[in-house]
Design an enzyme around this catalytic site. Structure first.
Site, short mmCIF file in Angstrom:
data_model
loop_
_atom_site.label_atom_id
_atom_site.label_comp_id
_atom_site.label_asym_id
_atom_site.label_seq_id
_atom_site.Cartn_x
_atom_site.Cartn_y
_atom_site.Cartn_z
N ASN A 1 -15.25 -78.11 0.69
CA ASN A 1 -13.93 -77.48 0.76
C ASN A 1 -13.08 -78.00 -0.40
OD1 ASN A 1 -11.42 -76.48 1.40
ND2 ASN A 1 -11.10 -77.84 3.15
N TRP A 2 -12.92 -77.15 -1.40
CA TRP A 2 -12.19 -77.59 -2.60
C TRP A 2 -10.68 -77.57 -2.40
CZ3 TRP A 2 -15.21 -74.38 -6.89
CH2 TRP A 2 -16.53 -74.86 -6.96
N LYS A 3 -10.21 -77.05 -1.29
CA LYS A 3 -8.76 -76.96 -1.02
C LYS A 3 -8.05 -76.33 -2.22
CE LYS A 3 -9.37 -81.08 1.75
NZ LYS A 3 -8.73 -82.07 2.57
N HIS B 1 -8.49 -75.17 9.88
CA HIS B 1 -8.50 -76.45 9.15
C HIS B 1 -7.21 -77.21 9.46
CE1 HIS B 1 -8.43 -79.42 5.97
NE2 HIS B 1 -9.74 -79.25 5.88
N GLU C 1 -5.21 -78.86 7.78
CA GLU C 1 -4.07 -78.67 6.87
C GLU C 1 -3.34 -77.37 7.17
OE1 GLU C 1 -6.38 -79.47 3.38
OE2 GLU C 1 -6.50 -81.55 4.04
N GLU D 1 -13.23 -82.58 12.79
CA GLU D 1 -12.53 -83.26 11.70
C GLU D 1 -11.30 -83.98 12.25
OE1 GLU D 1 -13.48 -81.42 7.68
OE2 GLU D 1 -11.86 -80.23 8.50
N GLY E 1 -9.05 -86.94 4.10
CA GLY E 1 -8.40 -87.30 2.85
C GLY E 1 -7.77 -88.68 2.86
N SER F 1 -13.40 -87.73 5.15
CA SER F 1 -13.76 -88.79 4.20
C SER F 1 -15.26 -89.07 4.16
CB SER F 1 -12.95 -90.07 4.49
OG SER F 1 -11.57 -89.81 4.35
N GLY G 1 -14.33 -82.68 1.74
CA GLY G 1 -13.21 -82.33 0.87
C GLY G 1 -13.35 -83.04 -0.46
N GLY G 2 -12.70 -84.19 -0.59
CA GLY G 2 -12.62 -84.91 -1.86
C GLY G 2 -13.96 -85.10 -2.56
C1 PEP Z 1 -11.75 -81.45 4.59
O1 PEP Z 1 -11.03 -80.97 3.73
O2 PEP Z 1 -12.19 -80.72 5.48
C2 PEP Z 1 -12.08 -82.87 4.52
C3 PEP Z 1 -12.84 -83.37 5.44
O3 PEP Z 1 -11.56 -83.60 3.47
P1 PEP Z 1 -12.00 -85.09 3.00
O4 PEP Z 1 -13.51 -85.10 2.91
O5 PEP Z 1 -11.35 -85.29 1.68
O6 PEP Z 1 -11.52 -86.04 4.03
#
Ligand code: PEP
Length: 259
Positions: A11-13, A103, A105, A175, A181, A221, A242-243
């Protein structure tokens, strides 16, 4: 016990630009195709979720590969006066095969309700997109001992009206909001406990065929350093990343850890 293929999502957000997105995608494609044969994918399903404006370009290179392209969100109507929104058929039109709903966010920054998440999930499935429904508790909800209640309530509302047949096109991503993040990952034991509860919830609604076959990803993470321990848990079927999906090296290492 079902033999579930892990699913690894990137997930590049609201990150990347066209050039860096194309570069990451082509390095992921090179890796995934190198470990796949013509008719057998890698042993993990891999999906990239670029920002909307880059979806079509990214899909033009994932399309012929073993990597899929998905969208980060959709709207609940197919067409109309919904400025800024994107419909399921538009996503399909540019080659998306999957979409994220719920999600954290979108729930916590944009303010999407459980009910709206459920409407989005239903709209996507009715339109022929597969869905990754994201659920997870905040740190206050966890500290109050409410994790399983919160997650099961999000599942009930997020999957409202979804038939057992349609569940074949649903992935659930657990999640925990406090892990996204932040660099704080749930321990494999804590994540496994919630994944078991999610599977039990799905079984109570749709029966054991559906619950044994559904993929439940962990997200929060995930990095190459912690992926293997998470994937060793029997009910963790891959990761939503994500990251660490923003460089092909770390994302490919997470895919490798799932094989
Ligand atoms: C996400 O965006 O779904 C996520 C899990 O981000 P991160 O891996 O950066 O915590």
């Amino acid at each position: 016990m079902a033999n579930r293929t892990p699913i690894i999502g990137g997930n590049w957000k609201m990150h990347t630009d066209l050039e860096s997105g194309m570069r990451i995608a082509s390095e992921v494609i090179d890796y995934v195709d190198s470990i796949s044969s013509e008719d057998a994918p890698a042993g993990a399903d891999v999906v990239l979720y670029p920002p909307f404006p880059y979806l079509q370009a990214i899909e033009s290179i994932t399309g012929p590969s073993h990597v899929q392209c998905g969208a980060q969100d959709l709207w609940i109507e197919e067409e109309g006066a919904f400025t800024g929104e994107v419909s399921a058929s538009m996503l399909k039109d540019v080659g998306a095969s999957m979409v994220l709903t719920g999600h954290s966010e979108r729930r916590h920054i944009v303010g999407e309700s459980d009910e709206l998440v459920g409407q989005k999930t239903k709209r996507a499935l009715d339109s022929g997109l597969a869905v990754t429904l994201c659920v997870g508790e905040t740190i206050n909800e966890r500290n109050a001992g409410n994790t399983l209640d919160v997650v099961c309530n999000q599942l009930s509302k997020g999957l409202d009206g979804i038939s057992a047949d349609a569940m074949a096109n649903v992935v659930i991503a657990y999640e925990p909001v406090w892990a996204i993040g932040t660099g704080h990952t749930a321990s494999p034991e804590d994540a496994q406990e919630v994944h078991v509860a999610i599977r039990a919830h799905v079984e109570s609604v749709h029966g054991s065929d559906v619950s044994n076959n559904i993929c439940i990803q962990y997200g929060g993470s995930v990095k190459p350093e912690n992926a293997k321990d998470l994937f060793a848990c029997p009910d963790i079927d891959g990761a939503l990343v994500g990251g660490a999906s923003l460089t092909a090296d770390s994302f490919n290492a997470i895919i490798e850890a799932s094989l």
